[in-house]
Design a protein around this motif. Structure first.
Motif, PDB file in Angstrom:
ATOM      1  N   LYS A   1     -17.079   9.333   4.744  1.00  0.00           N
ATOM      2  CA  LYS A   1     -17.430   9.445   3.326  1.00  0.00           C
ATOM      3  C   LYS A   1     -18.103   8.174   2.799  1.00  0.00           C
TER       4      LYS A   1
ATOM      5  N   MET B   1     -15.970  10.767 -10.413  1.00  0.00           N
ATOM      6  CA  MET B   1     -17.019  10.327  -9.511  1.00  0.00           C
ATOM      7  C   MET B   1     -18.056  11.402  -9.196  1.00  0.00           C
ATOM      8  N   MET B   2     -17.767  12.682  -9.461  1.00  0.00           N
ATOM      9  CA  MET B   2     -18.642  13.747  -9.004  1.00  0.00           C
ATOM     10  C   MET B   2     -20.003  13.742  -9.697  1.00  0.00           C
TER      11      MET B   2
ATOM     12  N   TYR C   1     -11.205   8.385  -9.573  1.00  0.00           N
ATOM     13  CA  TYR C   1     -11.480   9.444  -8.602  1.00  0.00           C
ATOM     14  C   TYR C   1     -11.936  10.722  -9.290  1.00  0.00           C
TER      15      TYR C   1
ATOM     16  N   ASP D   1     -18.753   8.625  -5.384  1.00  0.00           N
ATOM     17  CA  ASP D   1     -17.673   9.046  -4.501  1.00  0.00           C
ATOM     18  C   ASP D   1     -17.668   8.237  -3.214  1.00  0.00           C
TER      19      ASP D   1
END
Length: 281
Positions: A34, A241-242, A238, A248
């Motif tokens: 990631k 973040m999208m 968290y 992300d």
């Protein structure tokens, strides 16, 4: 038939053990996978040593978060280690059995309290005096790692042969001199390993530091300044973040950095403990 069953059970236990190890490997590999997009876009040196954190502009500097984590952890261990060491020496060498039977369960109880309770305690009792700061986070973390340190230190002290204590006393040393010159000297590698484990524990703590450290992404100039440790960064951001490109991946890289730090500290503690065991036997 009996041999076949023993072999089957042994292989099953071996597979289960291997599965637990693979979980650690998979976590590390997943975080790395990631993190690849942000590493392709920016150099690792810029990410680790820049203080500029502006996700909407594509700037993801982790330095202030890393410094915040290290500062809070250093304060916590600096407070907890001497107190825990003296408490463990007292319980091991000076306290009577009745006192140990009363105090030891209470110390174990501290390790079972949820981190959010420590956070609430810090907000209610420490923040009015020291503010939302690295010092407040360090004190809260110190209280949280007391039980871990005392428990490990007591185990380490039990490995010191009673004959060494008796020899020291027979030569005229008093109890404190025996503890200082025999017990502590013989237990030095174990004390170091306990300290490293405590550092790992403090580095990974999230909720408590999130509640009392202030969460300001800037380099602190004193222990009274607010800080923003890495676990708090991940927990706080968290969910947002999208909508931001690379956000992300940046957060996953911060998790990978934290994972790597804790892995290194745990590996160091295992090496020290292994050498201690080899010396004992």
């Amino acid at each position: 038939m009996r041999t076949w069953k023993d072999r089957l059970i042994g292989n099953l236990f071996g597979l289960l053990t291997l599965a637990t190890v693979l979980i650690v490997v998979l976590i590390g590999a997943g975080l790395w996978w990631k993190s690849v997009p942000i590493l392709r876009d920016q150099s690792i040196g810029h990410l680790l040593f820049s203080t500029e954190w502006k996700p909407f502009s594509g700037h993801f500097g982790f330095l202030s978060y890393i410094v915040g984590s290290i500062l809070v952890t250093a304060i916590a261990v600096g407070i907890a280690l001497p107190v825990s060491l003296l408490a463990a020496i007292y319980l091991s060498e000076f306290a009577d059995a009745r006192f140990k039977n009363i105090v030891t369960p209470l110390i174990d109880l501290l390790s079972g309290i949820p981190p959010i309770i420590y956070g609430v305690w810090g907000v209610l009792t420490l923040v009015p005096a020291t503010g939302y700061s690295a010092l407040t986070g360090g004190i809260v973390l110190a209280v949280m790692i007391f039980p871990l340190l005392i428990s490990i230190l007591l185990d380490v002290f039990r490995t010191v042969p009673q004959g060494l204590r008796d020899a020291s006393l027979s030569l005229g040393a008093n109890d404190w001199e025996t503890a200082r010159k025999v017990l502590l000297k013989r237990s030095a590698p174990g004390i170091l390993a306990a300290t490293i484990l405590a550092v790992s524990r403090a580095l990974g703590e999230t909720i408590a530091v999130l509640m009392v450290c202030g969460n300001v992404a800037a380099l602190p100039h004193s222990v009274f300044d607010p800080v923003y440790p890495l676990p708090a960064l991940i927990a706080n951001n968290y969910g947002d973040m999208m909508s931001i490109p690379l956000y992300d991946s940046a957060l996953m890289l911060s998790a990978l950095v934290l994972f790597g730090l804790i892995f290194v500290f745990n590996a160091l503690s295992r090496v020290v403990l292994h050498r201690l065991e080899r010396r004992q036997f």
